[in-house]
Design a protein around this motif. Sequence first.
Motif, PDB file in Angstrom:
ATOM      1  N   GLU A 263       0.830  -1.203   0.000  1.00  0.00           N
ATOM      2  CA  GLU A 263       0.000   0.000   0.000  1.00  0.00           C
ATOM      3  C   GLU A 263       0.865   1.253   0.000  1.00  0.00           C
ATOM      4  O   GLU A 263       0.560   2.233  -0.694  1.00  0.00           O
ATOM      5  CB  GLU A 263      -0.951  -0.003   1.202  1.00  0.00           C
ATOM      6  N   GLU A 264       1.960   1.223   0.747  1.00  0.00           N
ATOM      7  CA  GLU A 264       2.892   2.357   0.730  1.00  0.00           C
ATOM      8  C   GLU A 264       3.526   2.514  -0.652  1.00  0.00           C
ATOM      9  O   GLU A 264       3.700   3.639  -1.148  1.00  0.00           O
ATOM     10  CB  GLU A 264       3.975   2.161   1.791  1.00  0.00           C
ATOM     11  N   LYS A 265       3.885   1.400  -1.264  1.00  0.00           N
ATOM     12  CA  LYS A 265       4.494   1.437  -2.598  1.00  0.00           C
ATOM     13  C   LYS A 265       3.508   1.997  -3.623  1.00  0.00           C
ATOM     14  O   LYS A 265       3.888   2.785  -4.498  1.00  0.00           O
ATOM     15  CB  LYS A 265       4.933   0.014  -2.979  1.00  0.00           C
ATOM     16  N   LEU A 266       2.249   1.612  -3.519  1.00  0.00           N
ATOM     17  CA  LEU A 266       1.226   2.142  -4.422  1.00  0.00           C
ATOM     18  C   LEU A 266       1.062   3.648  -4.234  1.00  0.00           C
ATOM     19  O   LEU A 266       0.929   4.398  -5.214  1.00  0.00           O
ATOM     20  CB  LEU A 266      -0.104   1.426  -4.173  1.00  0.00           C
ATOM     21  N   ALA A 267       1.078   4.100  -2.985  1.00  0.00           N
ATOM     22  CA  ALA A 267       0.931   5.537  -2.714  1.00  0.00           C
ATOM     23  C   ALA A 267       2.110   6.323  -3.277  1.00  0.00           C
ATOM     24  O   ALA A 267       1.939   7.403  -3.863  1.00  0.00           O
ATOM     25  CB  ALA A 267       0.800   5.770  -1.205  1.00  0.00           C
ATOM     26  N   ARG A 268       3.336   5.784  -3.131  1.00  0.00           N
ATOM     27  CA  ARG A 268       4.516   6.473  -3.670  1.00  0.00           C
ATOM     28  C   ARG A 268       4.454   6.538  -5.197  1.00  0.00           C
ATOM     29  O   ARG A 268       4.791   7.560  -5.795  1.00  0.00           O
ATOM     30  CB  ARG A 268       5.795   5.762  -3.227  1.00  0.00           C
ATOM     31  N   LEU A 269       4.016   5.452  -5.804  1.00  0.00           N
ATOM     32  CA  LEU A 269       3.928   5.431  -7.257  1.00  0.00           C
ATOM     33  C   LEU A 269       2.887   6.428  -7.750  1.00  0.00           C
ATOM     34  O   LEU A 269       3.112   7.156  -8.729  1.00  0.00           O
ATOM     35  CB  LEU A 269       3.595   4.014  -7.734  1.00  0.00           C
ATOM     36  N   ARG A 270       1.754   6.484  -7.098  1.00  0.00           N
ATOM     37  CA  ARG A 270       0.711   7.454  -7.459  1.00  0.00           C
ATOM     38  C   ARG A 270       1.250   8.882  -7.349  1.00  0.00           C
ATOM     39  O   ARG A 270       0.999   9.727  -8.223  1.00  0.00           O
ATOM     40  CB  ARG A 270      -0.502   7.253  -6.548  1.00  0.00           C
ATOM     41  N   LEU A 272       4.432   9.830  -7.591  1.00  0.00           N
ATOM     42  CA  LEU A 272       5.408  10.043  -8.664  1.00  0.00           C
ATOM     43  C   LEU A 272       4.717  10.388  -9.978  1.00  0.00           C
ATOM     44  O   LEU A 272       5.123  11.321 -10.685  1.00  0.00           O
ATOM     45  CB  LEU A 272       6.254   8.778  -8.851  1.00  0.00           C
ATOM     46  N   LEU A 273       3.655   9.669 -10.297  1.00  0.00           N
ATOM     47  CA  LEU A 273       2.939   9.930 -11.540  1.00  0.00           C
ATOM     48  C   LEU A 273       2.251  11.292 -11.513  1.00  0.00           C
ATOM     49  O   LEU A 273       2.156  11.972 -12.540  1.00  0.00           O
ATOM     50  CB  LEU A 273       1.909   8.830 -11.788  1.00  0.00           C
ATOM     51  N   ALA A 274       1.774  11.691 -10.329  1.00  0.00           N
ATOM     52  CA  ALA A 274       1.092  12.972 -10.210  1.00  0.00           C
ATOM     53  C   ALA A 274       2.037  14.143 -10.468  1.00  0.00           C
ATOM     54  O   ALA A 274       1.599  15.239 -10.845  1.00  0.00           O
ATOM     55  CB  ALA A 274       0.463  13.097  -8.830  1.00  0.00           C
ATOM     56  N   GLN A 275       3.339  13.921 -10.280  1.00  0.00           N
ATOM     57  CA  GLN A 275       4.316  14.982 -10.506  1.00  0.00           C
ATOM     58  C   GLN A 275       4.686  15.147 -11.979  1.00  0.00           C
ATOM     59  O   GLN A 275       5.358  16.101 -12.347  1.00  0.00           O
ATOM     60  CB  GLN A 275       5.597  14.676  -9.707  1.00  0.00           C
ATOM     61  N   SER A 330      -1.655   2.110 -32.481  1.00  0.00           N
ATOM     62  CA  SER A 330      -1.612   0.735 -32.978  1.00  0.00           C
ATOM     63  C   SER A 330      -1.224  -0.193 -31.844  1.00  0.00           C
ATOM     64  O   SER A 330      -0.802   0.253 -30.772  1.00  0.00           O
ATOM     65  CB  SER A 330      -0.608   0.592 -34.120  1.00  0.00           C
ATOM     66  N   GLY A 331      -1.349  -1.499 -32.094  1.00  0.00           N
ATOM     67  CA  GLY A 331      -1.079  -2.475 -31.048  1.00  0.00           C
ATOM     68  C   GLY A 331       0.369  -2.573 -30.638  1.00  0.00           C
ATOM     69  O   GLY A 331       0.673  -3.161 -29.601  1.00  0.00           O
ATOM     70  N   VAL A 332       1.277  -2.004 -31.439  1.00  0.00           N
ATOM     71  CA  VAL A 332       2.698  -2.075 -31.081  1.00  0.00           C
ATOM     72  C   VAL A 332       3.175  -0.811 -30.370  1.00  0.00           C
ATOM     73  O   VAL A 332       4.307  -0.758 -29.901  1.00  0.00           O
ATOM     74  CB  VAL A 332       3.567  -2.317 -32.342  1.00  0.00           C
ATOM     75  N   ASP A 333       2.342   0.211 -30.294  1.00  0.00           N
ATOM     76  CA  ASP A 333       2.717   1.429 -29.570  1.00  0.00           C
ATOM     77  C   ASP A 333       2.778   1.121 -28.074  1.00  0.00           C
ATOM     78  O   ASP A 333       1.966   0.359 -27.541  1.00  0.00           O
ATOM     79  CB  ASP A 333       1.697   2.542 -29.797  1.00  0.00           C
ATOM     80  N   PRO A 334       3.738   1.742 -27.344  1.00  0.00           N
ATOM     81  CA  PRO A 334       3.807   1.506 -25.892  1.00  0.00           C
ATOM     82  C   PRO A 334       2.544   2.019 -25.195  1.00  0.00           C
ATOM     83  O   PRO A 334       2.012   3.089 -25.540  1.00  0.00           O
ATOM     84  CB  PRO A 334       5.035   2.321 -25.457  1.00  0.00           C
ATOM     85  N   VAL A 335       2.081   1.263 -24.221  1.00  0.00           N
ATOM     86  CA  VAL A 335       1.001   1.732 -23.375  1.00  0.00           C
ATOM     87  C   VAL A 335       1.569   2.771 -22.415  1.00  0.00           C
ATOM     88  O   VAL A 335       2.711   2.648 -21.966  1.00  0.00           O
ATOM     89  CB  VAL A 335       0.337   0.559 -22.617  1.00  0.00           C
ATOM     90  N   ARG A 336       0.793   3.796 -22.080  1.00  0.00           N
ATOM     91  CA  ARG A 336       1.257   4.852 -21.185  1.00  0.00           C
ATOM     92  C   ARG A 336       0.222   5.097 -20.104  1.00  0.00           C
ATOM     93  O   ARG A 336      -0.986   4.920 -20.343  1.00  0.00           O
ATOM     94  CB  ARG A 336       1.534   6.156 -21.957  1.00  0.00           C
ATOM     95  N   PHE A 337       0.703   5.523 -18.938  1.00  0.00           N
ATOM     96  CA  PHE A 337      -0.165   5.751 -17.793  1.00  0.00           C
ATOM     97  C   PHE A 337       0.010   7.164 -17.263  1.00  0.00           C
ATOM     98  O   PHE A 337       1.102   7.719 -17.307  1.00  0.00           O
ATOM     99  CB  PHE A 337       0.137   4.747 -16.668  1.00  0.00           C
ATOM    100  N   GLN A 338      -1.092   7.699 -16.725  1.00  0.00           N
ATOM    101  CA  GLN A 338      -1.085   9.049 -16.168  1.00  0.00           C
ATOM    102  C   GLN A 338      -1.971   9.072 -14.941  1.00  0.00           C
ATOM    103  O   GLN A 338      -3.018   8.403 -14.896  1.00  0.00           O
ATOM    104  CB  GLN A 338      -1.605  10.048 -17.210  1.00  0.00           C
ATOM    105  N   ALA A 339      -1.555   9.836 -13.923  1.00  0.00           N
ATOM    106  CA  ALA A 339      -2.336   9.940 -12.706  1.00  0.00           C
ATOM    107  C   ALA A 339      -3.619  10.719 -12.967  1.00  0.00           C
ATOM    108  O   ALA A 339      -3.635  11.677 -13.746  1.00  0.00           O
ATOM    109  CB  ALA A 339      -1.516  10.603 -11.590  1.00  0.00           C
ATOM    110  N   LEU A 340      -4.673  10.321 -12.293  1.00  0.00           N
ATOM    111  CA  LEU A 340      -5.928  11.056 -12.322  1.00  0.00           C
ATOM    112  C   LEU A 340      -6.023  11.953 -11.118  1.00  0.00           C
ATOM    113  O   LEU A 340      -5.428  11.662 -10.058  1.00  0.00           O
ATOM    114  CB  LEU A 340      -7.111  10.085 -12.363  1.00  0.00           C
ATOM    115  N   ASP A 341      -6.761  13.034 -11.223  1.00  0.00           N
ATOM    116  CA  ASP A 341      -6.934  13.918 -10.062  1.00  0.00           C
ATOM    117  C   ASP A 341      -7.645  13.149  -8.959  1.00  0.00           C
ATOM    118  O   ASP A 341      -8.621  12.439  -9.183  1.00  0.00           O
ATOM    119  CB  ASP A 341      -7.783  15.125 -10.461  1.00  0.00           C
ATOM    120  N   SER A 342      -7.109  13.311  -7.740  1.00  0.00           N
ATOM    121  CA  SER A 342      -7.695  12.585  -6.607  1.00  0.00           C
ATOM    122  C   SER A 342      -8.883  13.343  -6.059  1.00  0.00           C
ATOM    123  O   SER A 342      -9.128  14.493  -6.368  1.00  0.00           O
ATOM    124  CB  SER A 342      -6.657  12.389  -5.517  1.00  0.00           C
TER     125      SER A 342
END
Length: 342
Positions: A263-270, A272-275, A330-342
Amino acid sequence: MKSRRRPYAQQRPQDLGGGVWSVPVPIPGNPLGYTLVYAIESPKGPVLVDAGWNHPDAWEALSGGLAALGIDVRAVSGVVVTHFHPDHAGLAGQVREVSGGWIAMHESDAALVTLMHELPESEHASFQTDMLRRAGADPGEAMEAVSRPTPPARPDRELRDGDLVDLPGRKLRAVHTPGHTPGHICLHLEDADRLFTGDHVLPDITPHIGIYPFDRDDVDPLGDFLESLDRVGELGPLDALPAHEWIFQDVAARAAEIRHHHEEKLARLRALLAQRPEPLTIWEVAAMMTWNRPWDELSPMLRGMAAGEAAAHLRTLEARGAVRRSSRVSGVDPVRFQALDS
């Protein structure tokens, strides 16, 4: 009944009392050092929990360690595998060859073993390189990160959650604890308040939780793992007999610690993405996270494992509505992730 982790050379087979024994089996070239294989007494012959890595030195350690405890490996009636990884299932086939005993594992891992046997080498390599490129690895690194362990022996018996293992006179019940693998099981020796935890709950380290392929959105291995920790905690303060490190007391307390860690690791990752204003690939996210060594010092194979773990954490955050993935051209493009507003 506690034996702190020591180098393999200092390990010895042990009589743990109550018709249960442990045998340390080396894992060549692996920092874990060894797998703790357990033997449980039975009128039909002992049943092993896991079997160790498929290597001549490991076989000598397993058969010789059992002999030192007065057990002939040829008398083994069965091997129940906590999960299909090679340091657990690798020698199960050889035990079956010399003893005529059965091999059992959860049906979900049994399906993966079947897939491993049937997937051609060329298809496996293409699958891995494509997966790594979709995660954001460059083509050269994707090629270097490809690995394929030798598939373990196919099981004779498939277990489901709650099934009793064929162990006359004892009650050894399968507890499905997915996360580390889809079919990971712990084994509750109900007549002795002991839990064989495999890799699910270890006393000091935490198991690898990855998602494969990295960009899947229909499963949530880390979410499954956290739920499995809660389930193990509900069993109470049982003595834990893990596959690595050392035997310890109160599996429920340790399960709660591991849950808190993630849970701490998830919070830190969230955070990092928010920054970061722009979406990041899985590879970029993995490079930002903390591992036991700096990212630049990880081999391509270890970077691939780190990316799998980063992907699992991203998937859990996505399932909780904390991040979103971007659409791909396309299916070969990298997937990307972004934080959502909390």
